[in-house]
Design an enzyme around this catalytic site. Structure first.
Site, PDB file in Angstrom:
ATOM      1  N   LYS A 488      44.588  55.320 115.131  1.00 55.03           N
ATOM      2  CA  LYS A 488      43.165  55.466 114.856  1.00 55.03           C
ATOM      3  C   LYS A 488      42.434  55.845 116.146  1.00 55.03           C
ATOM      4  O   LYS A 488      42.985  55.745 117.242  1.00 55.03           O
ATOM      5  CB  LYS A 488      42.601  54.160 114.288  1.00 55.03           C
ATOM      6  CG  LYS A 488      42.723  52.963 115.240  1.00 55.03           C
ATOM      7  CD  LYS A 488      42.190  51.700 114.601  1.00 55.03           C
ATOM      8  CE  LYS A 488      42.296  50.525 115.573  1.00 55.03           C
ATOM      9  NZ  LYS A 488      41.731  49.288 115.032  1.00 55.03           N
ATOM     10  N   ARG A 604      36.307  38.860 109.778  1.00 53.00           N
ATOM     11  CA  ARG A 604      35.734  40.198 109.847  1.00 53.00           C
ATOM     12  C   ARG A 604      35.868  40.851 108.472  1.00 53.00           C
ATOM     13  O   ARG A 604      34.896  41.066 107.782  1.00 53.00           O
ATOM     14  CB  ARG A 604      36.443  41.013 110.944  1.00 53.00           C
ATOM     15  CG  ARG A 604      35.850  42.387 111.186  1.00 53.00           C
ATOM     16  CD  ARG A 604      36.496  43.063 112.393  1.00 53.00           C
ATOM     17  NE  ARG A 604      37.932  43.224 112.243  1.00 53.00           N
ATOM     18  CZ  ARG A 604      38.718  43.769 113.166  1.00 53.00           C
ATOM     19  NH1 ARG A 604      38.208  44.161 114.327  1.00 53.00           N
ATOM     20  NH2 ARG A 604      40.021  43.891 112.961  1.00 53.00           N
ATOM     21  N   TYR A 732      20.359  60.701 140.607  1.00 54.63           N
ATOM     22  CA  TYR A 732      19.138  60.326 139.880  1.00 54.63           C
ATOM     23  C   TYR A 732      18.601  58.976 140.323  1.00 54.63           C
ATOM     24  O   TYR A 732      19.361  58.052 140.636  1.00 54.63           O
ATOM     25  CB  TYR A 732      19.423  60.264 138.374  1.00 54.63           C
ATOM     26  CG  TYR A 732      19.541  61.611 137.703  1.00 54.63           C
ATOM     27  CD1 TYR A 732      18.479  62.509 137.701  1.00 54.63           C
ATOM     28  CD2 TYR A 732      20.714  61.969 137.055  1.00 54.63           C
ATOM     29  CE1 TYR A 732      18.585  63.743 137.072  1.00 54.63           C
ATOM     30  CE2 TYR A 732      20.837  63.197 136.418  1.00 54.63           C
ATOM     31  CZ  TYR A 732      19.770  64.084 136.429  1.00 54.63           C
ATOM     32  OH  TYR A 732      19.877  65.297 135.806  1.00 54.63           O
ATOM     33  N   MET A 781      25.476  63.039 133.495  1.00 54.77           N
ATOM     34  CA  MET A 781      26.104  63.385 132.225  1.00 54.77           C
ATOM     35  C   MET A 781      27.404  64.163 132.425  1.00 54.77           C
ATOM     36  O   MET A 781      28.398  63.900 131.758  1.00 54.77           O
ATOM     37  CB  MET A 781      25.143  64.210 131.371  1.00 54.77           C
ATOM     38  CG  MET A 781      25.740  64.599 130.011  1.00 54.77           C
ATOM     39  SD  MET A 781      24.622  65.598 129.009  1.00 54.77           S
ATOM     40  CE  MET A 781      23.394  64.362 128.561  1.00 54.77           C
TER      41      MET A 781
END
Length: 839
Positions: A488, A604, A732, A781
């Site tokens: 998965k 769950r 940044y 990014m």
């Protein structure tokens, strides 16, 4: 039974049933013999029936494996010939040793901890003008690989070069008999396989057994442990041996070597030679000197000839790489190696990893085969047919003049330049392409043309490490226990289709995915293993049936919806996805498989224990629903503090499944263990286990954390380096303020690629040419800045984000996360390159 009685030397030897294709011809199967070997993780006798159906008629079998049931099974194969032996592996070794004794040619045997394959490949390149060479394909140096390599010797060869590796005591004796080298090379000694020996000296002594009958031994006397054991042991065993040692440090030796940058001066019995080395790193220098000294031992060479040979050396690629190609194609890059044995390995890898309907092979002239060219290319053409190659492209003058052996659709070009000029890349579409060429043909140019161009960040997936980890967990649970593997979430970020192809090749029992579309993608890529879908929904039920996917059922609501859907199909009714039922003619379907999840404490998803009687009542009313497996999930299998709760969960599960089995009248497969549980609770293994993160190189129980190998290495490149004064800020929000003048490198990776923002501002480190370098400022990014002041670095250099030197577990700990998040976070825009080492 003696080897003379077997008379199987001239047969094609098969030791892996998976390498015999469904399309093998009678000529290929009629002269083949399968050696059924019982190993740690497999039993070759289980595949005799499969091979018989493919046309194999000769089998070597082990008496200890011949149970009454198996002997009865063999009666169903009336044309088969069985030869019973005590050990199939030892029989192969005896046959290879007999074969070796037929030849009176020089044979170079190579052993050591590192550098064996490099020395073998470079030595073969350097001597190709003087000898017709037989050599080990890739790194075939094991108890099985060595005899398979020596078996390839034929009367045309004038030199053999074979490597031999061992991992424990008493292994080298058999290999010595098979190789029987006339010249030996001992490369290095290191930590590899130390666990198989009491001391380093014992390991050296065992490796030296390869040379007890050799005429000459080449080694570096700077390795004092090797030098001492040679003088202590080997000289006493073989008093006539010639010891040709060399030294870079001035130790007493036959050859004195001096290195000035990349210029090597070698002084010995024939005088002094000076050459420029093509590679300057210490390991390559040592490997090259081994090669040069061995050449001078075989015959005289002047400096000019040696320099010409050295100039044409290329780096040795010891792995097959799986790369993303143009136009939805996949490339298998083996562009620096071309021999018959290696070709069969590469074709087998192509078959194993094939995910598309169209298969293409681009092959150069096969050099140094030792076979008449007509016989050679007839064999190569047969290999193409046996492996269902749709498009064959031959490059080189020799293969071109033997085109009549190949299919009419094949294409031929005299040179690589002609191919690149003439062949349009637009003709490549949705293909699996093997590119395999001898070094002079420079096939890396073809790979570059056909490879999809993406940015410089790459996640390398080591398929051999995956196989090692798979076998580790298989050994933990035993061959009788079935194995479900989780693929998965893009196979934990590693690439679902490619990993699933490998798992299918290694015959796991089940795959598991999270959602139906993941299962559909695997089916479309040719995966036919049973697949469990862990998060099904009613709107995907038609898809599950269409693609033979099996849902996990975890609640009465979902069970009734699944049962209602299946009943509707059998009644000729189908839903249209919006809740309405349409009356249409549909064929009845057989019993459909599903998987029941029991909630024993995870809370769950899953049925609670008190709900099982209601589940039984419903299933008994719906006989078309078949429970394939029933399972639960241990909450804390990776932590010892939860052992008591894990045992409580197990006991709850046993009670629930006992109720279920009594009500159903049959026993579904039961499984509770995940990767950590396999290690911590082997007594809970039941009928099947589920392997997840452990396959990908994280032993989460931390009990046996060095037993698994890292699978993924995330690389990027340095885009730019600049010197920035102290006091300036980086990135940044001006978060990265420098307290020193620094060399700042910008990397081609950011949080959109999966490099977590929390690793910014010095939290994370990366590996640059052997130095750990911290991040500086915020992660962007698409870019990350690092401080390379303390490193040797240049623009374009490779940088490792995680791998052996920066473990993925370390990254996870630095940001308070888990390895799962790091792995699955690697963006799908990052190119995956899958590779397989030499053997």
């Amino acid at each position: 039974m003696t080897t003379e009685q077997l008379q199987l030397t001239n047969f094609q030897w098969i030791t892996d049933s998976r390498l015999v294709g469904d399309n093998a011809t009678g000529a290929q199967t009629g002269n083949s013999v399968f050696f059924a070997i019982q190993g740690e993780h497999h039993d070759g006798h289980e595949f005799i029936g499969e091979l018989y159906r493919k046309g194999i008629r000769y089998f070597v079998v082990e008496r200890s494996a011949l149970t009454p049931d198996r002997r009865a099974e063999f009666l169903d194969y009336p044309d088969a010939h069985f030869v019973e032996v005590e050990s199939s592996l030892q029989t192969i070794q005896l046959l290879a040793a007999d074969h070796r004794r037929q030849f009176r040619i020089p044979v170079v045997g190579i052993t050591g901890s590192n550098g064996k394959t490099i020395v073998k490949e470079w030595l073969a390149q350097l001597l190709t003008d003087d000898f017709v060479i037989a050599k080990s394909p890739k790194s075939y140096n094991s108890q099985l690989g060595v005899p398979l390599s020596v078996h390839e010797l034929n009367e045309s060869h004038t030199l053999g070069i074979f490597e031999a590796g061992i991992s424990r005591l008493h292994e080298m004796q058999a290999l010595e008999t098979i190789v029987r080298p006339t010249i030996g090379i001992f490369t290095t000694i290191g930590t590899a396989h130390d666990e198989g020996f009491r001391t380093r000296k014992q390991k050296i002594a065992e490796k030296l057994r390869l040379f007890i009958h050799a005429d000459t031994l080449v080694y570096c006397s700077d390795h004092t442990e090797i030098d001492e054991e040679v003088n202590l042991l080997l000289k006493a065993v073989n008093t006539d041996m010639r010891f040709v040692n060399w030294s870079l440090t001035g130790r007493k030796a036959v050859y004195q070597a001096e290195l000035q940058q990349d210029q090597l001066t070698l002084t010995g019995p024939a005088g002094t030679l000076t050459v420029q080395l093509p590679f300057a790193d210490p390991a390559s220098v040592e490997d090259l000197i081994h090669c040069i000294v061995t050449m001078l031992t075989l015959r005289a060479y002047d400096a000019e000839t040696l320099q010409t040979r050295l100039n044409r050396l290329r780096p040795v690629s010891m792995r097959l790489e799986l790369k993303e190609g143009i136009n939805n194609s996949v490339l298998i890059d083996d562009s620096y190696n071309n021999d018959v044995a290696g070709l069969q390995l590469a074709l087998s890898f192509l078959s194993q990893q094939s995910t598309r309907d169209h298969r293409m092979v681009i092959l150069s002239d096969v050099l140094q085969s030792g076979q008449p060219e007509g016989e050679l290319y007839e064999q190569v053409a047969g290999m193409m047919r046996a492996n269902s190659i749709d498009q064959f492209i031959g490059i080189g003058p020799v293969i071109s003049r033997n085109r009549h052996f190949f299919a009419d659709t094949s294409l031929f070009f005299e040179t690589t330049d002609e191919f690149l000029t003439t062949f349009s890349a637009s003709r490549v579409h949705s293909s699996d392409i093997l590119v395999k060429g001898a070094r002079p043909f420079s096939f890396e140019r073809i790979v570059n043309r056909l490879q999809r161009k993406v940015h410089g960040t790459v996640l390398e997936i080591n398929l051999d490490a995956l196989t090692h980890n798979l076998n580790y967990y298989r050994e933990k649970v035993g061959s009788e226990i079935k194995l479900m593997v989780m693929v998965k979430a893009f196979a934990y970020g590693s690439g679902s289709a490619e990993v699933a192809q490998l798992l299918q090749f290694h015959r796991v029992d089940y795959l598991a995915v999270a959602y139906a579309d993941e299962g559909v993608s695997l089916r479309q890529q040719g995966i036919d293993l049973p697949i469990m879908v862990m998060n099904p929904s009613p709107e995907t039920f038609p898809t599950l049936l269409d693609y033979q996917l099996e849902p996990e059922i975890y609640s009465m609501r979902l069970l009734r919806e699944w049962g209602h859907f299946v009943a509707g199909i059998n009644a000729g009714m189908a839903g249209n996805g919006d809740g309405r039922v349409l009356s249409i003619a549909l064929p009845a379907i057989p019993a459909t498989k599903c998987h029941l999840k029991i909630d024993t404490g995870m809370h769950r998803l899953g049925f609670l224990e008190h709900e099982i009687p209601a589940v039984v009542d419903y299933l008994r009313s719906q006989p078309e629903l078949q429970v394939a497996t029933v399972f639960t999930h241990l909450v804390g299998a990776d932590e010892a503090q939860f052992n008591a709760f894990s045992k409580q969960q197990y006991e709850t599960f046993l009670r629930a499944t006992a109720t279920l089995e009594a009500g159903l009248g049959y026993q579904p497969l039961r499984h509770v263990l995940n990767s950590a549980g396999i290690v911590r609770f082997p007594e809970f293994r039941l009928d099947m286990v589920r392997l997840g993160i452990g396959l990908y190189g994280v032993e989460s129980s931390q009990i046996d954390k060095n037993a698994v190998r890292p699978v993924g290495t995330l690389h990027t490149v340095i885009s730019q380096i600049k010197t920035v004064p102290a006091g300036e800020s980086i990135g940044y929000s001006r978060r990265g303020v420098l307290n020193h003048e620094a060399r700042i490198a910008t990397l081609a990776i950011g949080y959109a690629d999966g490099y977590d923002r929390r690793l910014g501002n010095g939290v994370g480190h990366v590996w640059v040419n052997g130095t750990r370098c911290p991040t500086v400022g915020n992660i962007c990014m698409d870019m990350t800045m690092i401080d390379v002041t303390q490193a040797t670095a240049a623009e374009g250099d490779d940088v490792i984000i995680f791998g052996n030197d920066i473990p993925i577990t370390e990254l996870a700990q630095q940001i308070g996360s888990i390895p799962y998040e790091i792995l699955t976070g690697v963006s799908e825009r990052v190119k995956r390159v899958f590779f397989k080492e030499g053997n």
